[in-house]
Design a protein around this motif. Sequence first.
Motif, short mmCIF file in Angstrom:
data_model
loop_
_atom_site.label_atom_id
_atom_site.label_comp_id
_atom_site.label_asym_id
_atom_site.label_seq_id
_atom_site.Cartn_x
_atom_site.Cartn_y
_atom_site.Cartn_z
N GLY A 1 0.82 -1.20 0.00
CA GLY A 1 0.00 0.00 0.00
C GLY A 1 0.86 1.25 0.00
N LEU A 2 0.18 2.40 -0.05
CA LEU A 2 0.90 3.66 -0.16
C LEU A 2 1.06 4.38 1.17
CD1 LEU A 2 -0.76 5.10 -3.41
CD2 LEU A 2 1.13 3.49 -3.19
N ALA A 3 0.31 3.94 2.18
CA ALA A 3 0.36 4.63 3.47
C ALA A 3 1.76 4.53 4.07
CB ALA A 3 -0.66 4.02 4.43
N GLY A 4 2.26 5.64 4.55
CA GLY A 4 3.56 5.66 5.19
C GLY A 4 4.72 5.77 4.24
N GLY A 5 4.46 5.70 2.95
CA GLY A 5 5.53 5.80 1.97
C GLY A 5 5.81 7.23 1.58
N PRO A 6 6.74 7.45 0.68
CA PRO A 6 7.04 8.82 0.25
C PRO A 6 5.88 9.41 -0.54
CG PRO A 6 8.18 7.24 -1.14
CD PRO A 6 7.55 6.44 -0.03
N VAL A 7 5.79 10.73 -0.54
CA VAL A 7 4.79 11.41 -1.36
C VAL A 7 5.30 11.46 -2.80
CG1 VAL A 7 3.53 13.56 -1.75
CG2 VAL A 7 3.98 12.77 0.59
N LEU A 8 4.55 10.84 -3.70
CA LEU A 8 4.97 10.72 -5.10
C LEU A 8 4.39 11.86 -5.93
CD1 LEU A 8 4.35 6.88 -5.56
CD2 LEU A 8 6.47 8.02 -4.91
N ARG A 9 5.17 12.33 -6.87
CA ARG A 9 4.76 13.47 -7.69
C ARG A 9 4.72 13.09 -9.17
NH1 ARG A 9 3.12 17.97 -4.65
NH2 ARG A 9 4.65 19.54 -5.30
N VAL A 10 3.74 13.66 -9.87
CA VAL A 10 3.56 13.49 -11.31
C VAL A 10 3.60 14.87 -11.94
CG1 VAL A 10 2.03 12.67 -13.14
CG2 VAL A 10 2.19 11.41 -10.98
N TYR A 11 4.25 15.00 -13.11
CA TYR A 11 4.46 16.29 -13.76
C TYR A 11 3.84 16.28 -15.16
CZ TYR A 11 7.89 16.28 -10.03
OH TYR A 11 8.49 16.17 -8.80
N ALA A 12 3.11 17.35 -15.47
CA ALA A 12 2.50 17.50 -16.79
C ALA A 12 2.10 18.95 -16.97
CB ALA A 12 1.27 16.60 -16.93
N SER A 13 1.91 19.36 -18.20
CA SER A 13 1.40 20.71 -18.44
C SER A 13 -0.12 20.71 -18.32
CB SER A 13 1.81 21.20 -19.83
OG SER A 13 0.92 20.70 -20.82
N ALA A 14 -0.70 21.89 -18.36
CA ALA A 14 -2.16 22.00 -18.32
C ALA A 14 -2.80 21.55 -19.62
CB ALA A 14 -2.56 23.44 -18.01
N GLN A 15 -1.99 21.25 -20.65
CA GLN A 15 -2.53 20.85 -21.95
C GLN A 15 -2.82 19.35 -22.04
OE1 GLN A 15 -3.48 22.86 -24.39
NE2 GLN A 15 -2.81 24.70 -23.31
N VAL A 16 -2.43 18.57 -21.04
CA VAL A 16 -2.71 17.13 -21.13
C VAL A 16 -4.20 16.89 -20.94
CG1 VAL A 16 -0.42 16.41 -20.36
CG2 VAL A 16 -2.24 16.74 -18.66
N VAL B 1 3.91 26.26 -20.02
CA VAL B 1 4.17 25.97 -21.43
C VAL B 1 4.72 27.22 -22.12
CG1 VAL B 1 2.34 24.25 -21.49
CG2 VAL B 1 1.83 26.60 -22.21
N SER B 2 5.35 27.00 -23.28
CA SER B 2 5.90 28.10 -24.05
C SER B 2 6.01 27.68 -25.50
CB SER B 2 7.27 28.53 -23.50
OG SER B 2 8.19 27.45 -23.62
N GLY B 3 6.24 28.65 -26.38
CA GLY B 3 6.50 28.35 -27.78
C GLY B 3 5.25 28.17 -28.61
N SER B 4 5.45 28.06 -29.92
CA SER B 4 4.33 27.98 -30.86
C SER B 4 3.54 26.68 -30.73
CB SER B 4 4.86 28.12 -32.29
OG SER B 4 5.78 27.07 -32.59
N LEU B 5 4.15 25.63 -30.16
CA LEU B 5 3.45 24.36 -29.99
C LEU B 5 2.87 24.23 -28.58
CD1 LEU B 5 5.88 21.93 -31.86
CD2 LEU B 5 3.75 22.94 -32.70
N HIS B 6 3.02 25.26 -27.78
CA HIS B 6 2.41 25.29 -26.44
C HIS B 6 2.85 24.09 -25.60
CE1 HIS B 6 -0.10 28.32 -28.38
NE2 HIS B 6 -0.34 27.43 -29.32
N GLY B 7 4.15 23.76 -25.70
CA GLY B 7 4.69 22.62 -24.98
C GLY B 7 5.28 23.01 -23.64
N MET B 8 5.41 22.02 -22.76
CA MET B 8 5.94 22.32 -21.43
C MET B 8 7.40 22.78 -21.52
SD MET B 8 6.74 18.87 -19.22
CE MET B 8 5.38 17.77 -19.62
N ASP B 9 7.76 23.67 -20.62
CA ASP B 9 9.09 24.24 -20.57
C ASP B 9 10.03 23.26 -19.87
OD1 ASP B 9 11.41 25.62 -19.82
OD2 ASP B 9 10.36 27.52 -19.59
N PRO B 10 11.01 22.68 -20.57
CA PRO B 10 11.90 21.69 -19.94
C PRO B 10 12.68 22.24 -18.75
CG PRO B 10 12.13 21.64 -22.33
CD PRO B 10 11.32 22.85 -22.01
N ASP B 11 13.07 23.51 -18.82
CA ASP B 11 13.81 24.10 -17.69
C ASP B 11 12.90 24.20 -16.47
OD1 ASP B 11 16.13 24.33 -19.18
OD2 ASP B 11 15.67 26.37 -19.84
#
Length: 472
Positions: A164-179, A202-212
Motif C-alpha cells: 500500500g501507499l500509506a507511510g511511503g514517500p509522497v509521489l509526484r507526477v508532472y504535466a502541463s495543463a494541456q494534457v 508551457v511556451s512556444g508555438s506548440l504550447h509545450g511544457m518548458d523543460p527548464d
Amino acid sequence: MDDETFRAWAHRAADWSVDYLAGVGERPVRAQVTPGEIFRQLPAEPPAAGEPMERIFSDLDRVVMPGMTHWQHPRFFAYFPANASPPSLVAEFVTAALAAQCMLWQTSPAATELETRVMDWLRRMIGLPENFSGVIQDSASGATLAALLTARERALGFTGNANGLAGGPVLRVYASAQVHSSVDKAVRIAGFGDANLVRIPVSGSLHGMDPDALDAAIRADREAGFKPAAIVACLGGTSIGACDPIEAVAAVARRHDVFLHVDAAWAGSAMICPEFRDLMRGAEHADSLVFNPHKWLFTHFDCSAHFVRDPKALTDTLGIRPPFLRTLGQDGFVDYNEWSIPLGRRFRALKLWFVIRHYGVEGLRDMIRAHVAWARELAGLIAAEPGFELTTAPILSLFTFRYAPEGAGDLDALNARLVERINDDGRTYLTQTRHDNRFVIRFQVGQTTTTREDVMIAWDAVREIAAGLRAG
C-alpha cells in the motif's frame, strides 16, 4: 432464433449499415433532440414476452436514430474523431460473431499472436525502435492509468501493490495543463492525489511544457522531500493540439530517473507519415507511449495502441496469475490480460489487421495528409476573413478560431452563441475550448469520408450563421 432467421436478419443489419453510412451525410450531424426525449419513448417495464425483430428494427429507426449524433458524418469536425471504415466494420461483424474472450493465449491463440504481429506493424509504422513492445488497450485513458501505475510501482521499488501507499514517500507526477483530463483521473485512481499533479508552464508555438521549468520543479520537489515518479508528455493535446518538446523532456526524465509516458492519443496516428515525426522526436527515450487508431487510423472504437520499453515492469504491476488462469504445458506465449487493467479482452487486433491490409500504409498516409492539408487551407481562409481571427495555428489537422467582428462586445458570449447556432443548424458540428482565457472554437479534420468540399461547406455554414447572429 434459428439459423435461417439469423441469416436473414444478419443480412438486414449489413444492408442497414451500408445504407446508413451511404446516407449519413444527409442527416444533421448533432442529434436534434431535447434531454429526456428518447427516454420518454422507452417503456418503463421490460417486455414479458419476446418481440418480433421487425418491430425492434422499426423502433431502431423511429426511436433511437433521431437521438444519435453521427460521428461518421463527413462534416463531423468536433472533439476528435472516433472514425471507422468499411473494412473495420466488416471485421467487427466477424469479431462479434466469434465472441471470443481473449484474456489468455490459450483462450484464443490467434487473437494473441495476431495482436503481437499487428502491434509490431504499428511500431514500425510510427518509427519506434525495436525495443518497444505493444499491447492493445481499451482507451488512452486505460493505457495512461496502466503507465502511471507502473511508474508508481517503479518509484516504490515494486512494493506499492504489496504494502500500500500509506507511510511511503509522497509521489509526484508532472504535466502541463494541456494534457487530457484522463491524466487527472489516472492520478486519482493510482493514489497520487490531485495535490501531487504538478503543472509545468508551457511556451512556444506548440504550447509545450518548458523543460527548464520541469527540471526546476523536480529539483525543488526532491529538496522538499517529495519523490518524483512520472512525467506525462503531451503529443497533440485535445484542447489545441499542444505538443511537448519530447526530446528535451526525455532528457530531464533520464537525468532524474523519472518514468516518462507520452500521451499521443490523437496525433500518434499521424506519425505514420515521416514528415510529421519531428513532433515525436525523443519518443524513443520514453518508457511508455499511447495512441488511438480509433481516433485517426480509421479503426472502430475501441482500439488503443500502448507501447512500453519494459514489458516486465508493466506485467509486474498489473499481472496476477491465479491457478485457474494458467496455461499448462506451453511455453513462449504472451497472456495479454497481464498487460491490461481488465481481465477480459476483446479481439481488437482483427479490425486493425483488416484496416492496415485493406488500405496499406501508403493509403493510410494519403488520407491523413489530405486532412492536414485541408485544415491548413481552411485556417488560412479564416485568418484572412474580416471579422474572424485565428487563435491557434494548425497543429496537424487541428486549429482554433473565433468570431471577432469590429465593435462586438462580449466575444466569449458571442462565440458561445455561434457554436450553439452552428450545431443546431446541423450542417456541421464544432466544439469549443478555452485558450489564453478566451472562449475559442475548435476545428479538426479527421473523419474517414470527409472531403475538401465538406470542409468548405462547413466554413460556408460558419460564415452564414455568424453573419446572421451579428445582424440579429
